[in-house]
Scaffold this active site. Sequence first.
Site, short mmCIF file in Angstrom:
data_model
loop_
_atom_site.label_atom_id
_atom_site.label_comp_id
_atom_site.label_asym_id
_atom_site.label_seq_id
_atom_site.Cartn_x
_atom_site.Cartn_y
_atom_site.Cartn_z
N GLY A 51 13.39 -14.14 28.18
CA GLY A 51 14.80 -14.34 28.53
C GLY A 51 14.97 -14.36 30.03
O GLY A 51 14.10 -13.85 30.76
N CYS A 77 7.15 -11.52 27.11
CA CYS A 77 7.77 -11.53 28.44
C CYS A 77 8.94 -10.54 28.49
O CYS A 77 8.72 -9.34 28.45
CB CYS A 77 8.16 -12.96 28.79
SG CYS A 77 8.50 -13.19 30.52
N TYR A 78 10.18 -11.02 28.53
CA TYR A 78 11.34 -10.11 28.53
C TYR A 78 11.24 -9.13 27.35
O TYR A 78 11.55 -7.95 27.48
CB TYR A 78 12.62 -10.94 28.43
CG TYR A 78 13.91 -10.16 28.42
CD1 TYR A 78 14.60 -9.91 29.60
CD2 TYR A 78 14.46 -9.68 27.23
CE1 TYR A 78 15.80 -9.20 29.60
CE2 TYR A 78 15.65 -8.96 27.22
CZ TYR A 78 16.32 -8.72 28.41
OH TYR A 78 17.50 -8.04 28.40
N HIS A 161 3.29 -16.37 27.76
CA HIS A 161 3.92 -17.06 26.64
C HIS A 161 2.88 -17.69 25.70
O HIS A 161 2.36 -18.76 25.98
CB HIS A 161 4.87 -18.15 27.16
CG HIS A 161 6.06 -17.58 27.83
ND1 HIS A 161 7.23 -17.29 27.17
CD2 HIS A 161 6.27 -17.19 29.12
CE1 HIS A 161 8.10 -16.77 28.01
NE2 HIS A 161 7.54 -16.70 29.20
N GLU A 163 3.48 -19.00 22.92
CA GLU A 163 4.10 -20.09 22.16
C GLU A 163 3.98 -21.45 22.82
O GLU A 163 4.13 -22.47 22.17
CB GLU A 163 5.58 -19.75 21.87
CG GLU A 163 6.52 -19.75 23.07
CD GLU A 163 6.54 -18.45 23.88
OE1 GLU A 163 5.55 -17.71 23.83
OE2 GLU A 163 7.53 -18.19 24.59
N SER A 215 20.18 -44.47 17.16
CA SER A 215 19.76 -44.91 18.50
C SER A 215 18.57 -45.85 18.39
O SER A 215 18.21 -46.50 19.36
CB SER A 215 19.36 -43.70 19.32
OG SER A 215 18.15 -43.17 18.81
N GLY A 216 17.95 -45.87 17.21
CA GLY A 216 16.75 -46.68 17.07
C GLY A 216 15.49 -45.83 17.23
O GLY A 216 14.39 -46.29 16.98
N GLY A 217 15.67 -44.61 17.66
CA GLY A 217 14.52 -43.70 17.82
C GLY A 217 14.26 -42.96 16.53
O GLY A 217 15.01 -43.06 15.56
N ASP A 219 14.45 -39.72 15.87
CA ASP A 219 15.32 -38.60 15.51
C ASP A 219 16.50 -39.07 14.66
O ASP A 219 16.76 -38.56 13.57
CB ASP A 219 15.87 -37.89 16.75
CG ASP A 219 14.77 -37.49 17.70
OD1 ASP A 219 13.59 -37.52 17.27
OD2 ASP A 219 15.06 -37.15 18.85
N SER A 220 17.24 -40.05 15.19
CA SER A 220 18.42 -40.48 14.44
C SER A 220 18.01 -41.23 13.17
O SER A 220 18.71 -41.16 12.16
CB SER A 220 19.33 -41.34 15.31
OG SER A 220 18.65 -42.43 15.84
N LYS A 358 10.06 -32.43 17.90
CA LYS A 358 9.66 -33.81 17.69
C LYS A 358 8.51 -33.98 16.70
O LYS A 358 8.56 -34.81 15.81
CB LYS A 358 9.26 -34.38 19.04
CG LYS A 358 9.22 -35.86 19.10
CD LYS A 358 10.60 -36.40 18.91
CE LYS A 358 10.89 -37.59 19.75
NZ LYS A 358 12.33 -37.79 19.91
#
Length: 502
Positions: A51, A77-78, A161, A163, A215-217, A219-220, A358
Amino acid sequence: MIAVIDFGSQYTQLIARRVRECKVYSEIVSCLDDFSSLVDRNVEGIILSGGPGSVYNVNIKAYRRIFALGVPVLGICYGMQLAAQLFGGKVKKSRTREYGLAFLTHYSNPLFKRIPRRIRVWMSHGDVVTEMPPNGKVIARTETTPIAAFQSGNFYGLQFHPEVRHTQHGKGIIRNFVFDICHGRRTWSVHRFVDEEIARIKKMVGRDRAICGISGGIDSTVAGTIAARALGRNLIGVFVDNGVLRMDEREEVDANLSSIMNLRVIDARQRFLKRLARVKDAEKKRKIIGHEFIKIFEAEAKRVRNVKFLVQGTLYPDVVESGSGIGPADVIKSHHNVGGLPKRMKLKIIEPLRMLFKDEVRDIARHLKLPSSFIERKPFPGPGLAVRIVGVVNPSRLRTLRQADRILQEEAQGLRNYREIWQIFAVLLPLGSVGVMGDKRTYDSVCAVRAVCSDDGMTADWVRLPHGFLDRVSRRIVNEVKGINRVVFDITSKPPATIEWE
Ligand code: XMP
């Protein structure tokens, strides 16, 4: 499940997602929660995120409840500093802030089982544990941080980190925590995720209709496909040409997607460019584009009866970096599909991919059997070329960037590692420089080439492109694109830079 307590780190979801990669269910809980909901859940372990704050500036007593649950806790970390302070150790601002790679040496501990003794780890912190709590033992150090990890009972703390991809064996460390320490069970899968989302959308939308911004990508397209599976003909895909698309993009999207869903293509080029005229500020551009998008969707929704929902392909990095995540993360950029939303939304938002990254979305795309051309498509930001033209966006600068980018894309197709490159694109700088062409002085723009590798967009490194390739691209751009007389190559990782320039 493994609960991840979010203290506002840019990487919180990455932690949850690493746990899901182990096929163990993971959920994020805000640090502002009172954690009572965790009592009756089958919590097998807890991870405390990093954080931006400092543990000595806040009242941390409330977090004792986390430890009272009696399950193993991993503090990153935090999260590690918080436990150190709570258990009676000391945390201080470090003399040198540490960002980037460090070499870690660990001592034998279940958390580091099967991990080589010396590994490269990713650090990003301003505070350090300077004094160990009683009963705690140091389990790793780096050259500059003597307490880089410690254990105290069933608490394990890491200053680095695990991750992020740039930490070697980071996944292995998380896997050790999840399986060897928490005894987590493998019950999470992509298949289950899709089925649950379809059922959720069906229930939410009922007999109403939803529109989906396409959007053509990937994700959408994936979000739209999941919604279409749930709603059938009641899902309407809307593709907006916002004037900041790449060369021939509208035609390609139209040709590819109208066979997959009921697609409306809207030409809004003039409208966007008028609103963007003379705007230099990156955040303003993002907000304008997000705002116009929503207005167009709302107008479109009004034209179709019973549309009450808007489906968006927002991914988790968009949510975190817009500062609208679960915890108190800093705003890095307002992503057009989140930060740009006007306050008075007339449509309810459905974001099936809101908790995903992604590559998880790519897995889902494969599961949904979408064409490989979509699965392999590189990410393209919602605000399009507007954030790749640093400074003012106008038709002439758009034309210049489109031509340069087209050349770069044509050449990039021939790269041996093209598929492994996360993004490769051209950026137009608001900078003129002197050149000489055909014995004449020129004073033209500078074009930057950016190529990065990443697996989630959260961290990235620049790709070591072959010199021959860079040479070809540079020559072609300067020779073929009017208005550019210099090409530079961006060699910055994320962090400290971001992938897009704006
Ligand atoms: P940054 O520039 O923040 O980008 O390092 C991380 C990833 O997100 C993409 N990006 C966006 N995607 N809407 C999107 O859908 C946006 O406003 C947006 N801005 C950046 C970027 O291309 C990279 O893959």
